[in-house]
Design a protein around this motif. Sequence first.
Motif, PDB file in Angstrom:
ATOM      1  N   LYS A 180       0.826  -1.205   0.000  1.00 44.34           N
ATOM      2  CA  LYS A 180       0.000   0.000   0.000  1.00 44.34           C
ATOM      3  C   LYS A 180       0.861   1.256   0.000  1.00 44.34           C
ATOM      4  N   LEU A 355      -7.348  -2.412  -7.772  1.00 42.86           N
ATOM      5  CA  LEU A 355      -7.787  -2.211  -6.394  1.00 42.86           C
ATOM      6  C   LEU A 355      -7.245  -0.901  -5.835  1.00 42.86           C
ATOM      7  N   TRP A 358      -8.771   2.746  -7.056  1.00 41.37           N
ATOM      8  CA  TRP A 358      -9.884   3.456  -6.408  1.00 41.37           C
ATOM      9  C   TRP A 358      -9.689   3.584  -4.902  1.00 41.37           C
ATOM     10  N   MET A 359      -8.831   2.736  -4.313  1.00 41.66           N
ATOM     11  CA  MET A 359      -8.607   2.834  -2.873  1.00 41.66           C
ATOM     12  C   MET A 359      -7.718   4.019  -2.503  1.00 41.66           C
ATOM     13  N   GLN A 360      -6.735   4.313  -3.356  1.00 42.28           N
ATOM     14  CA  GLN A 360      -5.777   5.376  -3.028  1.00 42.28           C
ATOM     15  C   GLN A 360      -6.445   6.736  -2.841  1.00 42.28           C
ATOM     16  N   TRP A 363      -8.286   6.601   0.705  1.00 38.51           N
ATOM     17  CA  TRP A 363      -7.509   6.719   1.942  1.00 38.51           C
ATOM     18  C   TRP A 363      -6.889   8.109   2.069  1.00 38.51           C
TER      19      TRP A 363
END
Length: 382
Positions: A180, A355, A358-360, A363
Amino acid sequence: MELTSLNTLLPASAGFLFFIQSCYHLGLYRKLYTHSQQAQGTTDTPPLSVIIVAKDSASDLRKNLPAILDQDYPDYEVIVIYDRSDKDESEDVLKLLQDKYHHLYFTFIPDSAKYISHKKLGVTMGIKASRHEWLVFTEANCLPTSNQWLRKLASNFTDTTDIVLGYSNYEKTSGWFNRKITFDTLLHSMRYLGMAINGHPYMGCGRNLAYRKSLYYNQKGFTNHLNLQRGEDDLFINQTTNGKNTRVEASPESVMRITTPHYPKSWKEEKLSHVTTSRHFKGWARYLMGLETCSRLLFLACILACIAFGILMQDWIMVGIASLLWIIRFILQVVVFRKTSIALNERKFIFTLPLFDWMQPLWNLGFKLQQRFRRKDEFMRK
């Protein structure tokens, strides 16, 4: 809204957002890769000073400092300013290393220093103690990937250059958290280094950074943001950089590897500090980065809406258009990220890319919301 209007509006919106995303990937994100393949212009090796500010970093200094002291460079000094702690053994480590490396110098931040950022005070002490015009900055938890690190940075020291920005990222270890933070750092670097390569620099990172001592004095140090705890790197560069005085070094030999934090909280606090300082950036670059994030999320939302609506209405042309746009963008992403990752010896992120894509933003939105609800004095000098 009529169904026929949605049949037109949704694919058209997805196509427009696809165009914006393509411009970012081709015009900005790929720049770090293409620049890393280019040879720099000078072989001069002017004397320089490496400055490191450390706190509770005995193990990091023991592990990383020898690689900095063993650089293949003719004339340089290493200055370590450490923030003393009763439980830390940094002084003992530095004394042992100084017996072997006579170009190592160190001192400590006075215990009486209050109401001022210890990081900025340490950097200032190192600059004032340095003997050379060119200053190179890194941190105790950073390890150069080769003994050519200083030579690669110095290849950018031209008569018109005041600032050199280098690339840094976390060491590659196992685990989700490391994946991550390495992805987040890679994307962040592709942004700010890509902007600098395009002639619009807006920030720097103190883990791999060089600038002239005269630039520091002409700017009167950190006086413009002394009220903030951090900003000795990104804010200082933001206020002094322009398209003509800044160069980027992105060769594999110049990469700095950062020790992965033992606790996610350390990384989160660092991200919160960056959110705080970035709000003070001058120029339009941070808004341009915000536009990329917004267009990315809207594109993904439009694609999902097109597919869902197309299946519901059995409009397979809409489903096909949406799927094709996502596939083309994904291929473009994979090519850009893969080439950049190979050039800088990073993970390829092929399977985790959709993944993190769109997660970055989510967060980072979380960090901005946390910063809003934190007390302001937590980010002020102390």
